[in-house]
Design an enzyme around this catalytic site. Structure first.
Site, PDB file in Angstrom:
ATOM      1  N   ASP A 168       0.747  -1.160   0.011  1.00 20.36           N
ATOM      2  CA  ASP A 168      -0.103  -0.069   0.076  1.00 20.36           C
ATOM      3  C   ASP A 168       1.030   1.226   0.034  1.00 20.36           C
ATOM      4  O   ASP A 168       1.952   1.197  -0.470  1.00 20.36           O
ATOM      5  CB  ASP A 168      -0.938  -0.022   0.972  1.00 20.36           C
ATOM      6  CG  ASP A 168      -0.360  -0.043   2.545  1.00 20.36           C
ATOM      7  OD1 ASP A 168       0.965  -0.054   2.657  1.00 20.36           O
ATOM      8  OD2 ASP A 168      -0.951   0.057   3.479  1.00 20.36           O
ATOM      9  N   SER A 169       0.472   2.391   0.661  1.00 22.39           N
ATOM     10  CA  SER A 169       0.911   3.378   0.456  1.00 22.39           C
ATOM     11  C   SER A 169       2.402   3.764   0.665  1.00 22.39           C
ATOM     12  O   SER A 169       2.927   3.379   1.769  1.00 22.39           O
ATOM     13  CB  SER A 169       0.421   4.534   1.623  1.00 22.39           C
ATOM     14  OG  SER A 169       0.737   5.581   1.645  1.00 22.39           O
TER      15      SER A 169
END
Length: 95
Positions: free
Chosen positions: A82-83
């Site tokens: 993710d991020s």
């Protein structure tokens, strides 16, 4: 600073590993790795690992993605994360 999962290899396999193994056996095509270190697994799959390797987040760790997920657990699909702006990721390398 990267978060650290300090479970032993055996304890990880009894808990989180059991979930990953089951998903892989059931045909999961994608797995998401987090920005958390798994030092005991890194030491198992890469006995000569440097301290930097041992505390690297899984999202940046060849030892976790290739050594654990692919070789140990037999996963052959897409590995994502993710991020990449999260501090656990950015501590290992610049975005």
């Amino acid at each position: 600073m990267t978060s650290i999962n300090s479970l032993s290899v055996e304890k990880w396999m009894e808990t989180y590993g059991m979930v990953y193994k089951r998903l892989i056996e059931d045909g999961a095509q994608t797995l998401m790795v987090g920005h958390i270190a798994l030092p005991e697994w890194v030491k198992k799959v890469h006995p000569d690992a440097t301290k930097k390797d041992i505390v690297a987040p899984a999202s940046l760790s060849k030892d976790i993605v290739t050594g654990l997920l692919r070789k140990e657990l037999g996963f052959n699909g897409l590995v994502s994360t993710d991020s990449s702006t999260m501090i656990g990721y950015m501590v290992g390398m610049p975005r």
